[in-house]
Design a protein around this motif. Structure first.
Motif, PDB file in Angstrom:
ATOM      1  N   THR A  75       0.821  -1.210   0.000  1.00  0.00           N
ATOM      2  CA  THR A  75       0.000   0.000   0.000  1.00  0.00           C
ATOM      3  C   THR A  75       0.858   1.266   0.000  1.00  0.00           C
ATOM      4  N   ALA A  76       2.164   1.134   0.226  1.00  0.00           N
ATOM      5  CA  ALA A  76       3.071   2.287   0.187  1.00  0.00           C
ATOM      6  C   ALA A  76       3.416   2.696  -1.244  1.00  0.00           C
ATOM      7  N   LEU A  77       3.050   1.863  -2.203  1.00  0.00           N
ATOM      8  CA  LEU A  77       3.354   2.141  -3.614  1.00  0.00           C
ATOM      9  C   LEU A  77       2.348   3.129  -4.198  1.00  0.00           C
ATOM     10  N   PRO A  78       2.726   3.841  -5.262  1.00  0.00           N
ATOM     11  CA  PRO A  78       1.781   4.733  -5.938  1.00  0.00           C
ATOM     12  C   PRO A  78       0.610   3.917  -6.500  1.00  0.00           C
ATOM     13  N   PRO A  79      -0.542   4.550  -6.690  1.00  0.00           N
ATOM     14  CA  PRO A  79      -1.728   3.832  -7.172  1.00  0.00           C
ATOM     15  C   PRO A  79      -1.497   3.024  -8.448  1.00  0.00           C
ATOM     16  N   GLU A  80      -0.683   3.546  -9.358  1.00  0.00           N
ATOM     17  CA  GLU A  80      -0.426   2.837 -10.620  1.00  0.00           C
ATOM     18  C   GLU A  80       0.233   1.485 -10.371  1.00  0.00           C
ATOM     19  N   LEU A  81       1.139   1.434  -9.406  1.00  0.00           N
ATOM     20  CA  LEU A  81       1.785   0.168  -9.080  1.00  0.00           C
ATOM     21  C   LEU A  81       0.894  -0.705  -8.204  1.00  0.00           C
ATOM     22  N   GLN A  82       0.107  -0.087  -7.352  1.00  0.00           N
ATOM     23  CA  GLN A  82      -0.816  -0.860  -6.511  1.00  0.00           C
ATOM     24  C   GLN A  82      -1.810  -1.640  -7.364  1.00  0.00           C
ATOM     25  N   GLN A  83      -2.190  -1.098  -8.513  1.00  0.00           N
ATOM     26  CA  GLN A  83      -3.118  -1.802  -9.401  1.00  0.00           C
ATOM     27  C   GLN A  83      -2.533  -3.128  -9.863  1.00  0.00           C
ATOM     28  N   ARG A  84      -1.217  -3.223  -9.925  1.00  0.00           N
ATOM     29  CA  ARG A  84      -0.542  -4.454 -10.339  1.00  0.00           C
ATOM     30  C   ARG A  84      -0.167  -5.332  -9.148  1.00  0.00           C
ATOM     31  N   ALA A  85      -0.435  -4.859  -7.945  1.00  0.00           N
ATOM     32  CA  ALA A  85       0.014  -5.569  -6.742  1.00  0.00           C
ATOM     33  C   ALA A  85      -0.513  -6.998  -6.677  1.00  0.00           C
ATOM     34  N   SER A  86      -1.709  -7.235  -7.165  1.00  0.00           N
ATOM     35  CA  SER A  86      -2.262  -8.597  -7.111  1.00  0.00           C
ATOM     36  C   SER A  86      -1.472  -9.548  -8.001  1.00  0.00           C
ATOM     37  N   ARG A  87      -0.703  -8.998  -8.927  1.00  0.00           N
ATOM     38  CA  ARG A  87       0.105  -9.819  -9.826  1.00  0.00           C
ATOM     39  C   ARG A  87       1.579  -9.814  -9.442  1.00  0.00           C
ATOM     40  N   MET A  88       1.892  -9.270  -8.268  1.00  0.00           N
ATOM     41  CA  MET A  88       3.279  -9.256  -7.806  1.00  0.00           C
ATOM     42  C   MET A  88       3.567 -10.505  -6.985  1.00  0.00           C
ATOM     43  N   ALA A  89       4.720 -11.081  -7.230  1.00  0.00           N
ATOM     44  CA  ALA A  89       5.140 -12.259  -6.484  1.00  0.00           C
ATOM     45  C   ALA A  89       6.387 -11.922  -5.682  1.00  0.00           C
ATOM     46  N   ARG A  90       6.345 -12.235  -4.403  1.00  0.00           N
ATOM     47  CA  ARG A  90       7.509 -11.993  -3.549  1.00  0.00           C
ATOM     48  C   ARG A  90       8.648 -12.902  -4.007  1.00  0.00           C
ATOM     49  N   VAL A  91       9.806 -12.301  -4.240  1.00  0.00           N
ATOM     50  CA  VAL A  91      10.956 -13.049  -4.740  1.00  0.00           C
ATOM     51  C   VAL A  91      11.928 -13.357  -3.604  1.00  0.00           C
ATOM     52  N   MET A  92      12.332 -12.321  -2.872  1.00  0.00           N
ATOM     53  CA  MET A  92      13.305 -12.526  -1.797  1.00  0.00           C
ATOM     54  C   MET A  92      13.418 -11.294  -0.923  1.00  0.00           C
ATOM     55  N   ASP A  93      14.068 -11.478   0.228  1.00  0.00           N
ATOM     56  CA  ASP A  93      14.440 -10.385   1.114  1.00  0.00           C
ATOM     57  C   ASP A  93      15.941 -10.188   0.988  1.00  0.00           C
ATOM     58  N   LEU A  94      16.375  -8.930   0.974  1.00  0.00           N
ATOM     59  CA  LEU A  94      17.803  -8.618   0.867  1.00  0.00           C
ATOM     60  C   LEU A  94      18.182  -7.550   1.876  1.00  0.00           C
ATOM     61  N   ASP A  95      19.421  -7.599   2.313  1.00  0.00           N
ATOM     62  CA  ASP A  95      19.998  -6.536   3.125  1.00  0.00           C
ATOM     63  C   ASP A  95      20.975  -5.797   2.208  1.00  0.00           C
ATOM     64  N   LEU A  96      20.602  -4.586   1.797  1.00  0.00           N
ATOM     65  CA  LEU A  96      21.385  -3.832   0.823  1.00  0.00           C
ATOM     66  C   LEU A  96      22.308  -2.831   1.505  1.00  0.00           C
ATOM     67  N   GLY A  97      23.465  -2.658   0.922  1.00  0.00           N
ATOM     68  CA  GLY A  97      24.421  -1.658   1.380  1.00  0.00           C
ATOM     69  C   GLY A  97      25.196  -1.147   0.179  1.00  0.00           C
ATOM     70  N   PRO A  98      25.954  -0.073   0.345  1.00  0.00           N
ATOM     71  CA  PRO A  98      26.650   0.543  -0.789  1.00  0.00           C
ATOM     72  C   PRO A  98      27.669  -0.369  -1.467  1.00  0.00           C
ATOM     73  N   ARG A  99      28.156  -1.378  -0.789  1.00  0.00           N
ATOM     74  CA  ARG A  99      29.151  -2.279  -1.381  1.00  0.00           C
ATOM     75  C   ARG A  99      28.521  -3.475  -2.095  1.00  0.00           C
ATOM     76  N   ARG A 100      27.247  -3.661  -1.928  1.00  0.00           N
ATOM     77  CA  ARG A 100      26.579  -4.798  -2.552  1.00  0.00           C
ATOM     78  C   ARG A 100      26.435  -4.550  -4.050  1.00  0.00           C
ATOM     79  N   LYS A 101      26.577  -5.579  -4.826  1.00  0.00           N
ATOM     80  CA  LYS A 101      26.415  -5.495  -6.285  1.00  0.00           C
ATOM     81  C   LYS A 101      25.069  -6.098  -6.663  1.00  0.00           C
ATOM     82  N   LEU A 102      24.373  -5.442  -7.582  1.00  0.00           N
ATOM     83  CA  LEU A 102      23.143  -5.974  -8.150  1.00  0.00           C
ATOM     84  C   LEU A 102      23.361  -6.166  -9.645  1.00  0.00           C
TER      85      LEU A 102
END
Length: 87
Positions: free
Chosen positions: A25-52
């Motif tokens: 619900t923290a997402l803008p309305p345009e993204l919330q409309q797609r929320a029912s089609r979102m699948a949780r992938v993973m949890d990450l702990d991000l920091g400036p040294r992490r590579k994506l």
């Protein structure tokens, strides 16, 4: 910074990073409309040294700090919509 990553529907390469403690619900309305089609992938702990793989970590961290979320688009920068299937 801890976050949860969601894959957006059938959009290859499109992901939403959501700061820990927030829900969709923290997402803008345009993204919330797609929320029912979102699948949780993973949890990450991000920091400036992490590579994506496909996105600059600084952009993700800034988005999480300022808005609480970050939208990663496909490498070509386009969301591919299938009008036939209504995604």
């Amino acid at each position: 910074m801890k976050c949860t990553i969601y894959r957006v529907g059938s959009q290859d390469g499109t992901y939403v990073y959501l700061r820990e403690g927030l829900d969709l619900t923290a997402l803008p309305p345009e993204l919330q409309q797609r929320a029912s089609r979102m699948a949780r992938v993973m949890d990450l702990d991000l920091g400036p040294r992490r590579k994506l793989a496909r996105v600059d970590i600084q952009q993700v961290l800034e988005g999480l700090e300022k808005r609480g979320w970050y939208l990663q688009l496909p490498p070509d920068g386009k969301m591919h919509v299938s009008l036939h299937f209504g995604d």
